[in-house]
Design a protein around this motif. Structure first.
Motif, PDB file in Angstrom:
ATOM      1  N   HIS A 211       5.067  -0.258  10.436  1.00  0.00           N
ATOM      2  CA  HIS A 211       5.132  -0.097   9.105  1.00  0.00           C
ATOM      3  C   HIS A 211       6.279   0.735   8.793  1.00  0.00           C
ATOM      4  O   HIS A 211       7.180   0.427   7.798  1.00  0.00           O
TER       5      HIS A 211
ATOM      6  N   HIS B  54       9.761   0.032   6.668  1.00  0.00           N
ATOM      7  CA  HIS B  54      10.251   0.738   5.526  1.00  0.00           C
ATOM      8  C   HIS B  54      12.000   0.896   5.409  1.00  0.00           C
ATOM      9  O   HIS B  54      12.508   1.214   4.510  1.00  0.00           O
TER      10      HIS B  54
ATOM     11  N   SER C  91       5.910   9.149   1.942  1.00  0.00           N
ATOM     12  CA  SER C  91       4.990   8.419   1.084  1.00  0.00           C
ATOM     13  C   SER C  91       3.751   9.166   0.911  1.00  0.00           C
ATOM     14  O   SER C  91       3.459  10.363   1.659  1.00  0.00           O
TER      15      SER C  91
ATOM     16  N   HIS D 113       2.635   9.105   5.047  1.00  0.00           N
ATOM     17  CA  HIS D 113       3.599   9.446   6.098  1.00  0.00           C
ATOM     18  C   HIS D 113       4.864  10.180   5.618  1.00  0.00           C
ATOM     19  O   HIS D 113       5.206  10.006   4.386  1.00  0.00           O
TER      20      HIS D 113
ATOM     21  N   ASP E 157       4.880   0.239  -0.822  1.00  0.00           N
ATOM     22  CA  ASP E 157       4.595  -0.634   0.279  1.00  0.00           C
ATOM     23  C   ASP E 157       4.525  -1.989  -0.354  1.00  0.00           C
ATOM     24  O   ASP E 157       3.929  -2.204  -1.485  1.00  0.00           O
TER      25      ASP E 157
END
Ligand SMILES: [Zn+2]
Lengths: 348, 225
Positions: A114, A118, A139, A142, A311
């Motif tokens: 993931h 990004h 985010s 994270h 996302d």
């Protein structure tokens, strides 16, 4: 163009069900369904609620993406899916969906990271990524600083949050100020009318002693508590809380640390490209501050437009496209959903 | 017509291909692995394998049957999302069957049975079937004690399913050895009429029976003493 691979990306690591379609570096579709409203009254994402929403949303979201891109599944060359990190149950819905599509349509499937996605999404806006690059990914789930030598194969974590994620701090401070969930956009809006220098909130892990062991790590828990103390002290004294000033000063503290550490990483490694991604990268102050300070150091900042920062499926498709172009082999059909997928793994 | 059957409502992950014709339902290939922690890893390769076993490609399938649970949520969703996405790609109808029916229907011959599967948290998902295999109570989720009481009221004489094995003492009923988990052919049999009639595709809504664990956010906890 037409001979570039057509890649489908599926994202379900948190509360957004995303299906994106890209051809090479060209974005063709970015369909999204969000369960964010269902989480609002809980003040944070509830994993089981998110997982249930993904199951309901995946088929219609896929339909919308295919229509938007005017392609059929048969046209797709490969399917990429977020296999981690993220919420275990939520990831599993996307991974199982990707496999269902892959098996039925007889297509290869790539289980991807993931966070690397990004980074990859920026290629849809700004073209191929110069390597090496430093990436700052922030985010609600994270907060990481990484070095990207080869986005298809080699990503090195430099540091990450040791407590709350940056976006989490935004959510908690927003709640403290009586602003809705998710807090990021509301803090951003309030802060525009406030004075970022009104209150000197702490900058976590920036003291000389912290820089030894945590040079590239973040800590936002102390900041959150400092804001809470300040606000409570005002309330107990019967004074009005200057929401705009608190929001602006808090936001300034977060951005100051994020940008400072990211540019420190660029300087110390002699790397002149900084990619910023993740939901917090949609924050207007973070974008402006990064641009402004980076320019002084000859560092070029690449930040995708806000809709691509949060996302979405397009980012997963973008990374999948990059992997296919780099000749990386697909994943096995028994690929797992890995909630703690390490950053060093780009594709499982 | 070749029909794919999937069920991931219990620790058993099942994929099967059956042939549904006017005469009946015949099992052609089946893979079943008992591993409560690996539904996501196991199911798709098993689907691939059963198709290979019968020398068929996905496009040869005419319908998909999925066990709707009840079952522990995370694993249950794997089967349902697999069925739904495959049905979408292949443009074939999907049909849902209560997974407990896939245990209770085949064993209820002449006497009422209690089907219980493990719901974790010291509870069972349960249903009761009459002697003809019709579900007459459930599906519900309760403690084994409550399920046993309801079963007694319904004159049940035997129990079946992995939950029945696990809580045999509390249930106080003789336990049938098989099937422990939903039987793929039985699930297909229960959907056969719909398959033959070409009934419209059904949304595969899981039988969760429990609400998500979540508490609404309370006010901010003060940090000052
Ligand atoms: Zn993210």
């Amino acid at each position: 163009m037409a001979d570039e691979p057509l890649i489908l990306g599926i994202e379900t690591s948190c509360d957004e069900t995303g299906v994106g379609i890209v051809r090479g570096h060209t974005l063709l579709a970015d369909a999204l369904a969000s369960s964010v409203e269902e989480h609002a009254r809980f003040g944070g994402v509830v994993p089981e609620v998110a997982s249930r929403a993904h199951l309901e949303a995946i088929v219609p979201t896929m339909d919308r993406a295919l229509k938007e891109a005017a392609v059929t599944i048969a046209d797709i060359d490969a399917i990429a899916v977020t296999s981690g990190p993220g919420l275990a149950g939520a990831l599993l819905v996307g991974v199982a969906a990707a496999k269902g599509y892959a098996v039925a349509a007889e297509k290869p499937v790539y289980g991807v990271n993931h966070l690397a996605a990004h980074v990859a999404v920026d290629t849809l806006e700004h073209g191929p990524l110069p390597e090496p690059a430093i990436a700052l990914l922030v985010s609600g789930g994270h907060s990481s600083l990484l070095r990207v030598d080869d986005l298809a194969r080699e990503v090195t974590p430099l540091g990450s949050t040791i407590d709350d994620a940056a976006g989490e701090a935004f959510d908690k401070v927003a709640r403290l100020l009586g602003l809705p969930f998710p807090g990021g956009p509301y803090i951003d809006r309030e802060a525009r009318a406030g004075d970022p220098a009104a209150i000197a909130f702490p900058r976590g892990l920036t003291a000389a002693k912290d820089l030894v062991g945590h040079r590239y790590d973040f800590s936002f828990s102390g900041l959150k508590t400092a804001v809470a103390r300040w606000v409570e002290a005002r309330q107990r004294a019967g004074e009005a809380v200057p929401v705009a000033d608190v929001a602006a000063s808090f936001q300034e503290a977060v951005c100051d640390v994020l940008v400072g550490k990211a540019l420190d990483a660029c300087r110390s490694s002699g790397i002149d490209t900084l990619v910023i991604g993740g939901g917090v990268a949609a924050n207007s102050r973070l974008r402006a501050m990064a641009e402004h300070r980076a320019a002084k150091h000859g560092v070029r900042v690449r930040t995708p437009r806000p809709k691509l920062c949060t996302d979405n499926g397009a980012m997963v498709a973008a990374l999948g496209s990059h992997l296919v172009a780099a000749g990386v082999a697909p994943s096995r059909l028994d690929l797992p959903a890995d909630s703690a997928m390490p950053l060093t793994v780009v594709r499982v | 017509m070749l029909v794919l059957v999937v069920d991931s409502s219990t620790p058993a992950v099942t994929a099967a291909v059956v042939e549904v014709s006017a005469d009946g339902v015949v099992a052609r290939a089946q893979r079943c692995t008992v591993d409560a922690r690996a539904h996501g890893e196991l199911l798709a390769p098993q689907v691939d394998a059963v198709l290979a076993d019968v020398d068929a490609r996905p496009a040869d399938l005419g319908a998909i049957v999925a066990g709707l649970g009840p079952g522990p949520f995370t694993g249950l969703r794997v089967g349902l999302v697999t069925a739904a996405t495959m049905g979408q790609v292949l443009g074939i109808p999907t049909y849902g069957v209560c997974s407990l029916d896939g245990i209770g229907h085949p064993v209820a011959v002449g006497e009422p049975v209690l089907v219980a599967s493990d719901a974790r948290r010291r509870e069972v998902y349960w249903a009761v079937y009459d002697g003809a295999g019709q579900r007459i109570a459930g599906p519900n989720v309760d403690t084994p004690g409550v399920a046993a009481e309801r079963a007694r009221d319904l004159a049940v004489t035997v129990a079946v399913g992995d939950g029945a094995h696990r809580y045999a003492e509390v249930l106080g009923l003789p336990v049938r050895e098989e099937p422990r988990y939903p039987d793929a052919t039985a699930l297909a049999v229960l959907a056969a009429e719909r398959i033959r009639a070409g009934a419209p595709a059904e949304p595969l809504n899981p039988l969760y029976l429990r609400r998500p664990d979540a508490v609404a956010a309370t006010g901010h906890k003060p940090v000052l003493p």
